[in-house]
Structures are given as C-alpha cells and as structure tokens.
Scaffold this active site. Structure first.
Site, PDB file in Angstrom:
ATOM      1  N   GLY A   1       1.375  -1.525   0.650  1.00 19.94           N
ATOM      2  CA  GLY A   1       0.276  -0.048  -0.140  1.00 19.94           C
ATOM      3  C   GLY A   1       0.781   1.235  -0.472  1.00 19.94           C
ATOM      4  N   SER A   2       2.385   0.874   0.713  1.00 20.79           N
ATOM      5  CA  SER A   2       2.611   2.226   0.873  1.00 20.79           C
ATOM      6  C   SER A   2       3.265   2.595  -1.146  1.00 20.79           C
ATOM      7  CB  SER A   2       4.368   1.874   1.365  1.00 20.79           C
ATOM      8  OG  SER A   2       3.749   1.952   3.080  1.00 20.79           O
TER       9      SER A   2
ATOM     10  N   THR B   1       9.269  -8.598 -11.952  1.00 22.73           N
ATOM     11  CA  THR B   1       9.389  -9.414 -11.755  1.00 22.73           C
ATOM     12  C   THR B   1       7.961  -9.922 -10.952  1.00 22.73           C
ATOM     13  OG1 THR B   1      10.890 -10.742 -12.404  1.00 22.73           O
ATOM     14  CG2 THR B   1       9.238 -12.277 -11.742  1.00 22.73           C
TER      15      THR B   1
ATOM     16  N   SER C   1      -4.342  -2.203  -0.008  1.00 22.37           N
ATOM     17  CA  SER C   1      -3.030  -3.099   0.411  1.00 22.37           C
ATOM     18  C   SER C   1      -3.685  -5.119   0.322  1.00 22.37           C
ATOM     19  CB  SER C   1      -2.362  -2.432   1.585  1.00 22.37           C
ATOM     20  OG  SER C   1      -1.395  -3.479   2.063  1.00 22.37           O
TER      21      SER C   1
ATOM     22  N   HIS D   1      -2.328  -6.987   3.191  1.00 25.98           N
ATOM     23  CA  HIS D   1      -2.317  -7.123   4.154  1.00 25.98           C
ATOM     24  C   HIS D   1      -4.033  -6.748   5.518  1.00 25.98           C
ATOM     25  CE1 HIS D   1      -0.060  -4.326   6.901  1.00 25.98           C
ATOM     26  NE2 HIS D   1      -0.142  -3.790   5.487  1.00 25.98           N
TER      27      HIS D   1
ATOM     28  N   GLN E   1      -7.584   1.239   4.312  1.00 28.84           N
ATOM     29  CA  GLN E   1      -7.809   0.984   5.445  1.00 28.84           C
ATOM     30  C   GLN E   1      -9.539   0.748   5.102  1.00 28.84           C
ATOM     31  OE1 GLN E   1      -7.640   0.347   8.572  1.00 28.84           O
ATOM     32  NE2 GLN E   1      -5.514   0.607   7.995  1.00 28.84           N
TER      33      GLN E   1
ATOM     34  N   ASN F   1      -6.657   4.602   9.686  1.00 30.87           N
ATOM     35  CA  ASN F   1      -6.409   3.638  10.381  1.00 30.87           C
ATOM     36  C   ASN F   1      -6.400   4.213  11.806  1.00 30.87           C
ATOM     37  OD1 ASN F   1      -4.037   6.087   8.626  1.00 30.87           O
ATOM     38  ND2 ASN F   1      -2.710   4.552  10.405  1.00 30.87           N
TER      39      ASN F   1
ATOM     40  N   CYS G   1       4.810   7.060  23.746  1.00 32.54           N
ATOM     41  CA  CYS G   1       5.871   5.990  24.180  1.00 32.54           C
ATOM     42  C   CYS G   1       5.832   5.250  23.568  1.00 32.54           C
ATOM     43  CB  CYS G   1       5.278   5.862  25.691  1.00 32.54           C
ATOM     44  SG  CYS G   1       5.178   7.427  27.110  1.00 32.54           S
TER      45      CYS G   1
HETATM   46  C1  LIG Z   1      -4.183   4.537   5.349  1.00 32.28           C
HETATM   47  C2  LIG Z   1      -2.995   3.503   5.336  1.00 32.28           C
HETATM   48  N1  LIG Z   1      -2.599   3.892   4.221  1.00 32.28           N
HETATM   49  C3  LIG Z   1      -1.468   2.707   3.550  1.00 32.28           C
HETATM   50  C4  LIG Z   1      -0.744   1.795   4.255  1.00 32.28           C
HETATM   51  C5  LIG Z   1       0.715   0.912   4.199  1.00 32.28           C
HETATM   52  O1  LIG Z   1       0.060   0.311   3.788  1.00 32.28           O
HETATM   53  P1  LIG Z   1       1.618  -1.310   3.426  1.00 32.28           P
HETATM   54  O2  LIG Z   1       1.530  -1.923   5.356  1.00 32.28           O
HETATM   55  O3  LIG Z   1       0.674  -2.359   2.844  1.00 32.28           O
HETATM   56  O4  LIG Z   1       2.749  -0.546   2.921  1.00 32.28           O
HETATM   57  C6  LIG Z   1      -1.533   1.300   5.890  1.00 32.28           C
HETATM   58  C7  LIG Z   1      -1.414   0.130   6.538  1.00 32.28           C
HETATM   59  O5  LIG Z   1      -0.414   0.187   7.358  1.00 32.28           O
HETATM   60  C8  LIG Z   1      -2.783   2.418   6.167  1.00 32.28           C
HETATM   61  O6  LIG Z   1      -3.787   2.113   6.942  1.00 32.28           O
HETATM   62  S1  FES Z   2       8.626   6.231  27.452  1.00 28.57           S
HETATM   63 FE1  FES Z   2       7.067   7.508  28.399  1.00 28.57          FE
HETATM   64  S2  FES Z   2       7.872   6.783  30.108  1.00 28.57           S
HETATM   65 FE2  FES Z   2       8.571   5.468  28.953  1.00 28.57          FE
END
Ligand SMILES: Cc1ncc(COP(=O)(O)O)c(C=O)c1O
Ligand code: FES
Lengths: 401, 124
Positions: free
Chosen positions: A71-72, A237, A199, A201, A179, A151, A325
């Site tokens: 997808g990317s 390919t 995409s 997956h 999505q 997403n 985090c």
């Molecule tokens: C909105 C959106 N665009 C693009 C992607 C990228 O797709 P891919 O993981 O196939 O590169 C994702 C998923 O990670 C996504 O959620």
């Molecule tokens: S990464 Fe935020 S406290 Fe650990």
C-alpha cells in the site's frame, strides 16, 4: 492462553482459502509471466484473473489496476508519479494532516524537491471541511490526496463530495483506501477518484502486496523503472503468488462486505458502549457515525497507552496506542494531535480494531478486564482530577523535538 | 521492542505504589522526551536514612518498572548514598532497557534527587 486479536487495522490473518489459492504459484505454477512458453503463459493468464477480481471489488476496469509491492508503494507512486509528470502545470499539492505516513512523508519529501503542500486541518472528529478544500485549491494545484478512512481513529472522509469538487476544477484526485477496502463500499466510478491505493494484508491477504488504481488517461510517471511488467508501468517480475492471493482476498472481501461490516459494527458498538458506560473519564476518538465498522479508539484520562497495551497483552489481548511512549520516536500520534487532543490526553489512547472473526465473548472479556486495568493504572498515576497534568511538561516535551 | 522478565515483573506487580503517609521528601519530574510524569515519596528519619519510599507514575511500562525498582533499591540507604544513585543502577537491576526507554530510568533517578532536595529544603 487464548489470544484475542484486536488490531485488525495493523494487519489481518490470511484467510485459509486465500492461502490455498496462493500456494500452487510457489511450486507447480512457478513460471515467470513474461516467458513465452506454457509455464509463463498460464501464470500470466492467472494474473489476469486476480486483476479482474481486484477491479470488480472497486468497480474499475481491470486495465486500470496495477499491482505494487505494498500500500505504501501505491501511495508513493500515486503522489510522486503525478507530481513528476505534471510539474510543468504546477507544483501545488493538497492533502490532510491525518494521512498515513506513506502519504505524509512522501509529501514532505516533495516539499524538499520544490513542491508546495497544503495540509488541510480536520475537526475534532477527524473530518476535513469541504470549504477549506475549496479555499486551498489554486491555479497551480495538480493533485489532491485525501485518505478514504483513517487508520487510527477510523473516520471516513466525504470522498464523493471531495471528488466532485476536485473533478470540477480539473485536478487529479488520489485517495488512500487501504483501510476502507473490505470495510465500506469502494466504487471508483461513483466516487470520482482518479487514483486509489489498496493493500493486501488489511483484507485477509498477505503482506507485501498492494495495488494502485489509475483511471484511464491519467498522466502519471513511473516510480519503479525497469522491465515491461504491468503494461510498462511498474517494473519487477510479478509477485505471482501474492497477486493471486490478493485477488482472492479482494473477491471474498467484496462478496461478504455487508455481512462482515454488519458483524464488526455490532461488536464495535458493543465495545464502545461497554467502555463508555463502565469506565469514567474516557472519550471516544473519531466520528460517532462516520467511522469504520471495526474501529474503536479511546482516550483514558490520567494514564499512558503503553502501560495499557502491556497490561492487555499479559491477559491475551492485542491492541495498539497512539501514545508517545509506544511510537518509537516518542512523538504522540499526529492524528490525535490533529483532532485537537493535548499531548497529555493523546498519551492515554487505545485503539481496538475488530475483525471478521471477533466474537461477542471476546468483546465482553475485553470490557471486563479493561475496567480493572484502567482502574489499576489510575491508582498508580500521580495525576487525577484534583491534580491535573502539568501542561508545562508536555510543552517542554514538544520543544524537545 | 522487548522488555526483560524483571521489567515485566516490576510492571505487573510493582513494589511501593502509592503515597506514604508522613512522607517528608516529595519529588515530581516530567520527562522532556515523551512527557511522562513520575512522583516519588520518601520517609527519611532523623539519622538521614530512607525508611520508606513509594511512587506514582504516569508513563510507560519501563517507567513503572523503573519506579518500582528504584524505590526498592533506595529503601534503607542514607540520603548521602541515595544522592549518588544513578539511572544506570536501575537499568542494570532491571537487566537492561531498550535504548529508546533509557530516558524512563532517568526519570526515576531525577525524581529521587528531587525528593531528597525537597526534604533538605524543608529541613533547612
Ligand atoms: C491508511 C493506510 N495507508 C497505507 C498503509 C500502508 O500499507 P502497507 O502496509 O501495505 O504498506 C496502511 C497500513 O499500514 C494504512 O493504514
Ligand atoms: S517512554 Fe514515556 S515514560 Fe517511558
């Protein structure tokens, strides 16, 4: 321990029927589709079956479907390919602040190459304003790229209305529908889109396969140069096994769309109700109605997302968070910031995304346990209603970047 | 990213959570990296020995585990000894932390120093 997987927006398990479709293309049908002899020709024919399956799933012509490595890649191709090909007309691109990084970082890259990008803001629900879009369009605008569904928070943008505005101005319109596919109807004819990324997956197909719909006649440069595959538009390919799998997955997704979406929506609403009614100081992120059927995204005040995820993981539940985090970069989710959440609130975010195989029991188990987890973490937190977060800390944190 | 078993133990069953009554040294610090907050409570006796320590943390798993480990390690120490306490001491005791989580242990070390300073200020 039984695992409850609630991160279908990240990826989905490959459907057994899809695996079955794919396997022979590693062994008996291993031929290179470019070869002229029988082994090559049979595989080439099969690829066209998959292409037709994808085309049908989005109501396109099979000659408008080009397979990519993800997808990317489809996003990169759409944006860079249009920018390069049309730069003599103008160097202005419009997108939003809540795009996937595959779009955002591509736009940022183009800015470094001399293109100008307008990032449309979104409201508290994650929706763009059509007026903002109209106002942003300039004489030199060559591309509008706005995601179909987000997403993180699941908000569904008004793609058809956007398409009408953009078409009227004669500008090219791309949408990232990664999505959306398998969750809501995707019809390129109805939507007035020129380019659309999908995409494998995310729809119970394998990882590392995607496709770009390119409407006939849309002027676009190639991204991957080399051989004459994909009607000379995308070299390399063909990933035959995964293309076959993606085709099958798309067919299943569109055949079962209504049933799957209804199932997910029922469970999503059960989850949202359970959380909102049983846990205090919580907010639902995204739009109450215009949201993906499987997406629930919450912010719990006074606690941090990674500690929620770890606590869930220990009892068998997989989810995700937009907390700083958990991001690796220690920046909170750009989407949560874009809908106006302070960094401290974005910190306590939890995304749970439901799939076709999620059950009512799964949801009940999650709600019951989440109540306790949130309570435990809150008791551990130095901040609460009387002792609110010191925003200075987060100011400092954002200056740090 | 992978946490050690010791980190997970200290996250799931943290020691010394909450406020201690009669704490005479309290320190709160925020992380400039991710925005997390840690608060440490110390009960220091007249001989300058830390009799009890506890924490409250708004942060990731590593931050909670660091707070738990750090408070556990400084109980029984004099404030002089605790003054030399470093974040690397916590990291070692936890069996290591992922690189991007080192700053969470820094938070624990800084919160302890802040609590000691608070005690000394109040005493003076
Ligand atoms: C909105 C959106 N665009 C693009 C992607 C990228 O797709 P891919 O993981 O196939 O590169 C994702 C998923 O990670 C996504 O959620
Ligand atoms: S990464 Fe935020 S406290 Fe650990």
């Amino acid at each position: 321990m039984k695992r409850i997987y609630l991160d279908h927006a990240a990826t989905t398990p490959v459907d057994p029927t899809v695996v079955e479709t794919m396997l022979p293309f590693f062994t008996e049908n291993f031929g290179n589709p470019s070869s002229v002899y029988t082994e090559g020709r049979t595989v080439k024919k099969s690829l066209e079956v998959a292409r037709l399956q994808i085309a049908k799933a989005i109501n396109a012509d099979p000659r408008e479907i080009y397979f990519t490595g993800s997808g990317s890649e489809a996003d990169n191709w759409a944006i860079k390919g249009i920018a390069m090909k049309n730069q003599a007309k103008g160097k202005h691109i419009i997108t939003t602040t809540i795009e996937h990084h595959a779009v955002l970082h591509t736009c940022e890259y183009l800015e470094k190459q001399g293109f100008e990008v307008t990032y449309l803001p979104v409201d508290e629900f994650g929706l763009i304003s059509l007026d903002d879009l109209k106002n942003a369009i300039r004489k030199d605008t060559i591309l509008v790229t706005i995601m179909f569904a987000n997403n993180e928070i699941g908000t569904i943008e008004p793609i058809k209305e956007i398409g009408e505005i953009v078409k009227e101005k004669g500008i090219i319109f791309h949408t990232d529908a990664v999505q959306a596919l398998g969750n809501v109807p995707v019809d390129v004819k109805d939507l007035n889109v020129d380019l659309l990324s999908i995409s494998g997956h995310k729809i119970y197909g394998p990882k590392g396969i995607g496709a770009l719909f390119i409407r006939k006649g849309v002027p676009i440069d190639n991204l991957i140069h080399g051989g004459a595959q994909e009607r000379k538009k995308r070299a390399g390919t063909e990933n035959t096994a995964e293309i076959m799998a993606f085709g099958k997955a798309a067919e299943l997704a569109s055949e079962n769309l209504e049933k799957n979406a209804a199932h997910m929506k029922e469970l999503r609403d059960l989850l949202i109700k359970g959380v909102m009614e049983n846990i205090p100081q919580v907010r639902l992120n995204g739009h109450p109605e215009k949201r993906l059927p499987g997406n629930a995204n919450f912010c719990f005040d006074y606690i941090e997302g990674e500690s929620i995820l770890l606590s869930l993981d220990i009892i068998g539940i997989a989810g995700s968070s937009g907390s700083a985090c958990t991001s690796g970069s220690l920046d909170p989710s750009h989407v949560l910031l874009a809908i106006g959440l302070p960094a401290g609130v974005a910190h306590g975010s939890l995304r749970l995304t439901i799939g076709n195989h999620t059950t009512v029991e799964d949801i009940n188990y999650v709600v019951e346990n989440l109540i306790q987890i949130i309570d435990r973490l809150r008791k551990m937190s130095p901040i609460n209603a009387e002792c609110p977060i010191d925003d200075a800390v987060f100011e400092k944190a954002s200056h740090h970047h | 990213m992978e946490y050690t078993d010791v980190v997970m133990e200290n996250f799931t069953c943290p020691k010394h959570v909450g406020e201690i009554e009669g704490a005479n040294g309290i320190g709160q610090v925020g992380s400039p990296a991710c925005g997390d907050i840690m608060k440490i409570f110390l009960k220091i006796n007249d001989d300058g020995v830390i009799e009890d320590a506890s924490f409250k943390t708004f942060g990731c798993g590593a931050a909670v585990a660091s707070s738990s480990m750090a408070t556990d390690m400084i109980i029984g120490k004099t404030i002089e000894e605790a003054g030399k306490f470093k974040n690397s001491d916590v990291v070692d005791a936890l069996g290591g932390l992922p690189a991007e989580k080192i700053h969470c242990s820094v938070l624990a070390a800084e919160a302890i120093q802040a609590a000691i300073e608070d005690y000394q200020k109040k005493k003076a």
